[in-house]
Design a protein around this motif. Structure first.
Motif, PDB file in Angstrom:
ATOM      1  N   LYS A  21      44.123  23.338  82.051  1.00 46.38           N
ATOM      2  CA  LYS A  21      43.131  22.939  81.505  1.00 46.38           C
ATOM      3  C   LYS A  21      42.722  21.718  82.589  1.00 46.38           C
ATOM      4  CE  LYS A  21      42.270  25.235  77.479  1.00 46.38           C
ATOM      5  NZ  LYS A  21      41.186  25.101  77.066  1.00 46.38           N
ATOM      6  N   ARG A  22      44.388  21.393  83.340  1.00 45.81           N
ATOM      7  CA  ARG A  22      43.296  20.067  83.868  1.00 45.81           C
ATOM      8  C   ARG A  22      42.828  20.281  85.258  1.00 45.81           C
ATOM      9  NH1 ARG A  22      46.933  17.707  88.307  1.00 45.81           N
ATOM     10  NH2 ARG A  22      48.057  19.740  87.899  1.00 45.81           N
ATOM     11  N   LYS A  23      42.894  21.559  85.565  1.00 43.71           N
ATOM     12  CA  LYS A  23      42.614  21.685  86.835  1.00 43.71           C
ATOM     13  C   LYS A  23      40.931  22.559  86.618  1.00 43.71           C
ATOM     14  CE  LYS A  23      46.519  24.006  89.464  1.00 43.71           C
ATOM     15  NZ  LYS A  23      46.154  25.437  90.160  1.00 43.71           N
ATOM     16  N   GLU A  24      40.641  22.565  86.003  1.00 42.39           N
ATOM     17  CA  GLU A  24      38.768  22.249  85.047  1.00 42.39           C
ATOM     18  C   GLU A  24      37.758  21.007  85.261  1.00 42.39           C
ATOM     19  OE1 GLU A  24      39.197  24.426  81.211  1.00 42.39           O
ATOM     20  OE2 GLU A  24      40.020  26.277  81.746  1.00 42.39           O
ATOM     21  N   LYS A  25      39.535  20.063  85.114  1.00 39.56           N
ATOM     22  CA  LYS A  25      37.927  18.839  85.354  1.00 39.56           C
ATOM     23  C   LYS A  25      38.276  18.156  86.596  1.00 39.56           C
ATOM     24  CE  LYS A  25      38.244  18.479  80.771  1.00 39.56           C
ATOM     25  NZ  LYS A  25      36.298  18.189  80.789  1.00 39.56           N
ATOM     26  N   LEU A  26      37.218  18.041  87.341  1.00 33.73           N
ATOM     27  CA  LEU A  26      37.187  17.740  88.376  1.00 33.73           C
ATOM     28  C   LEU A  26      37.486  15.392  88.903  1.00 33.73           C
ATOM     29  CD1 LEU A  26      33.214  18.642  89.488  1.00 33.73           C
ATOM     30  CD2 LEU A  26      36.144  20.038  90.051  1.00 33.73           C
ATOM     31  N   ASN A  27      37.283  15.036  87.685  1.00 34.29           N
ATOM     32  CA  ASN A  27      37.903  13.336  87.585  1.00 34.29           C
ATOM     33  C   ASN A  27      39.389  13.634  87.045  1.00 34.29           C
ATOM     34  OD1 ASN A  27      38.555  11.370  86.291  1.00 34.29           O
ATOM     35  ND2 ASN A  27      36.486  11.132  86.989  1.00 34.29           N
ATOM     36  N   LYS A  28      40.005  12.867  88.704  1.00 38.79           N
ATOM     37  CA  LYS A  28      41.541  12.528  88.515  1.00 38.79           C
ATOM     38  C   LYS A  28      41.800  12.411  86.757  1.00 38.79           C
ATOM     39  CE  LYS A  28      43.980  10.080  90.585  1.00 38.79           C
ATOM     40  NZ  LYS A  28      44.313   8.787  90.664  1.00 38.79           N
ATOM     41  N   ASP A  29      41.355  11.319  86.213  1.00 41.81           N
ATOM     42  CA  ASP A  29      41.623  10.234  85.618  1.00 41.81           C
ATOM     43  C   ASP A  29      41.528  11.372  83.996  1.00 41.81           C
ATOM     44  OD1 ASP A  29      42.948   8.127  86.201  1.00 41.81           O
ATOM     45  OD2 ASP A  29      40.584   7.314  86.104  1.00 41.81           O
ATOM     46  N   ARG A  30      40.250  12.574  83.814  1.00 41.98           N
ATOM     47  CA  ARG A  30      40.006  13.229  82.620  1.00 41.98           C
ATOM     48  C   ARG A  30      40.998  14.260  82.566  1.00 41.98           C
ATOM     49  NH1 ARG A  30      38.636   9.499  81.004  1.00 41.98           N
ATOM     50  NH2 ARG A  30      36.420   8.882  80.469  1.00 41.98           N
ATOM     51  N   ALA A  31      41.291  14.685  84.068  1.00 40.82           N
ATOM     52  CA  ALA A  31      42.247  15.538  84.425  1.00 40.82           C
ATOM     53  C   ALA A  31      43.351  15.726  83.909  1.00 40.82           C
ATOM     54  CB  ALA A  31      42.577  16.075  85.673  1.00 40.82           C
ATOM     55  N   ASN A  32      43.897  14.306  83.905  1.00 46.76           N
ATOM     56  CA  ASN A  32      45.247  14.222  83.151  1.00 46.76           C
ATOM     57  C   ASN A  32      45.227  13.504  81.958  1.00 46.76           C
ATOM     58  OD1 ASN A  32      47.000  13.763  85.622  1.00 46.76           O
ATOM     59  ND2 ASN A  32      46.150  11.528  85.838  1.00 46.76           N
ATOM     60  N   GLU A  33      44.177  13.044  81.250  1.00 48.14           N
ATOM     61  CA  GLU A  33      44.051  13.450  80.207  1.00 48.14           C
ATOM     62  C   GLU A  33      43.826  14.561  79.063  1.00 48.14           C
ATOM     63  OE1 GLU A  33      40.322  12.243  76.183  1.00 48.14           O
ATOM     64  OE2 GLU A  33      40.212  10.963  78.745  1.00 48.14           O
ATOM     65  N   GLU A  34      43.366  15.679  79.442  1.00 47.75           N
ATOM     66  CA  GLU A  34      43.398  16.740  79.396  1.00 47.75           C
ATOM     67  C   GLU A  34      44.465  17.658  79.182  1.00 47.75           C
ATOM     68  OE1 GLU A  34      41.907  20.105  77.613  1.00 47.75           O
ATOM     69  OE2 GLU A  34      40.972  17.987  77.631  1.00 47.75           O
ATOM     70  N   PHE A  35      45.243  17.804  80.649  1.00 48.51           N
ATOM     71  CA  PHE A  35      46.888  17.613  80.799  1.00 48.51           C
ATOM     72  C   PHE A  35      47.475  17.099  79.490  1.00 48.51           C
ATOM     73  CE2 PHE A  35      50.759  17.650  81.548  1.00 48.51           C
ATOM     74  CZ  PHE A  35      51.395  18.817  81.884  1.00 48.51           C
ATOM     75  N   VAL A  36      47.650  15.653  79.386  1.00 52.81           N
ATOM     76  CA  VAL A  36      48.874  15.366  77.908  1.00 52.81           C
ATOM     77  C   VAL A  36      48.189  16.306  76.937  1.00 52.81           C
ATOM     78  CG1 VAL A  36      48.806  13.185  76.682  1.00 52.81           C
ATOM     79  CG2 VAL A  36      49.038  13.387  78.977  1.00 52.81           C
ATOM     80  N   ARG A  37      46.712  16.765  76.604  1.00 53.40           N
ATOM     81  CA  ARG A  37      46.272  16.920  75.287  1.00 53.40           C
ATOM     82  C   ARG A  37      46.650  18.397  74.865  1.00 53.40           C
ATOM     83  NH1 ARG A  37      42.580  14.039  72.205  1.00 53.40           N
ATOM     84  NH2 ARG A  37      41.952  13.327  74.203  1.00 53.40           N
ATOM     85  N   ALA A  38      46.472  18.832  76.199  1.00 57.03           N
ATOM     86  CA  ALA A  38      46.449  19.933  76.046  1.00 57.03           C
ATOM     87  C   ALA A  38      48.282  20.650  75.838  1.00 57.03           C
ATOM     88  CB  ALA A  38      46.138  20.986  77.145  1.00 57.03           C
ATOM     89  N   VAL A  39      48.771  20.090  77.206  1.00 56.54           N
ATOM     90  CA  VAL A  39      50.950  20.055  76.406  1.00 56.54           C
ATOM     91  C   VAL A  39      50.676  19.701  75.222  1.00 56.54           C
ATOM     92  CG1 VAL A  39      51.647  18.250  76.876  1.00 56.54           C
ATOM     93  CG2 VAL A  39      52.398  20.098  77.961  1.00 56.54           C
ATOM     94  N   GLY A  40      50.559  19.302  74.516  1.00 58.88           N
ATOM     95  CA  GLY A  40      51.207  18.618  73.024  1.00 58.88           C
ATOM     96  C   GLY A  40      50.110  20.201  71.927  1.00 58.88           C
TER      97      GLY A  40
END
Length: 325
Positions: A21-40
């Motif tokens: 999911k994180r790799k789908e985001k180009l923006n690093k900050d948005r990628a980290n946010e998506e990672f946190v949400r997705a792992v939970g």
């Protein structure tokens, strides 16, 4: 029931899913946010899948419910499932909360690492429950399938010839040996009589001692008799080569008769060695008398079918107008 993974397996799979999911985001900050949400969310989904893989114990047939109680304790199983439910709820909640915080943060990597640590800690808290539930799953899925059919439960002391009889009259091939407790669990054999399927349940030997002193194997035998028997074949060994005197065998027979409401057919086996006066005889060694015993057992099938139909009739079903109990 699906395999119950360990805490590390759940985390590894969830982190890999979130990384995609994180790799789908180009923006690093948005990628980290998506990672946190997705792992939970991934951890939550996996834990919920585990819970849904287990049956509602109040709704399963009495035989399986009692076997679960005997082997592990239904309350203990429910407690572990409750712990998994707690982790599912809170991992999703924590993942969402930290994801919101990550969106407002100047250094999103800090929050991503914080989420990984907190979520991993929560999942590891229930690792013992996960291991326990997987053990339960592995055992329960191996229980024999007991059909809703005319069922002959074979009971008696160890080494009296129960396994030999069921091997002669059904499809089961239990281990036959000259030591006590040959049968380590409940074995089911089937016999075809035209279009009718008849079940034979071979139970472990039951020792003549107080209920609180019986081991799990012996309690399995009692569970089978109480919950699935249409008729019981109680086998005696008058030769006492089984290692137990007739007095003890007859005391156990009296106890069994007092515990069940189905017919109990008593047969003395090993007639090639010794015959017991007053009891039907057979020899599973020479096969003498086996067919006659089988015929007597099957003679109870018609009465069982009529009783079974009566139990399932609409007149016996509780309606909205039925009085509360």
């Amino acid at each position: 029931m699906p395999t119950v993974p360990t805490a590390d397996e759940i985390l590894d799979r969830s982190f890999r899913r979130a990384a995609k999911k994180r790799k789908e985001k180009l923006n690093k900050d948005r990628a980290n946010e998506e990672f946190v949400r997705a792992v939970g969310a991934a951890i939550h989904d996996r834990l919920v899948y585990i819970i849904r893989g287990f049956p509602e114990f109040e709704e399963i047939p009495p035989f399986y419910r009692e076997m679960a109680e005997i082997l592990y304790g239904v309350d203990k199983i429910k407690q572990s499932l409750g712990a998994v439910g707690w982790a599912a709820k809170h991992t999703k909640m924590v993942g969402h909360e930290i994801a919101v915080q990550t969106r407002k943060a100047t250094d999103t990597m800090v929050y991503r690492k914080r989420a990984v640590a907190r979520l991993a800690s929560m999942v590891h808290q229930i690792n013992k429950d996960l291991l326990f539930l997987n053990e339960v799953r592995n055992t329960l899925r191996k229980l024999p399938h007991i059909e809703d059919a005319f069922t002959v439960v074979i009971a008696g002391y160890p080494n009296v010839g129960k396994s030999s009889f069921i091997r002669l009259v059904s499809s089961a091939t239990p281990e036959i040996a000259s030591y006590p407790f040959t049968t380590k669990g409940v074995i089911v054999g089937l016999r075809e009589e035209g279009r009718i399927r008849i079940q034979f349940v071979d139970t472990p030997g039951i020792l003549d001692r107080p209920a609180e002193e019986r081991n799990p194997i012996e309690r399995q035998a009692l569970s089978a008799m109480m919950n699935v028997a249409s008729v019981i074949l109680f086998i005696l060994d008058p030769s006492e080569h089984c290692g137990y005197p007739m007095e003890m065998q007859l005391r156990l027979l009296d106890e069994v008769k007092g515990m069940v409401r189905v017919p109990v057919i008593v047969v003395a086996n090993k007639s090639d060695i010794k015959v017991a006066a007053g009891y039907r005889s057979m020899s599973t060694e020479t096969k003498n008398g086996v067919d006659e015993v089988l015929a007597e057992l099957l003679s109870h099938r018609k009465a069982w079918e009529e009783s079974h139909k009566a139990d399932e009739s609409p007149a016996n079903e509780k309606t909205d107008d039925s009085p509360a109990v």
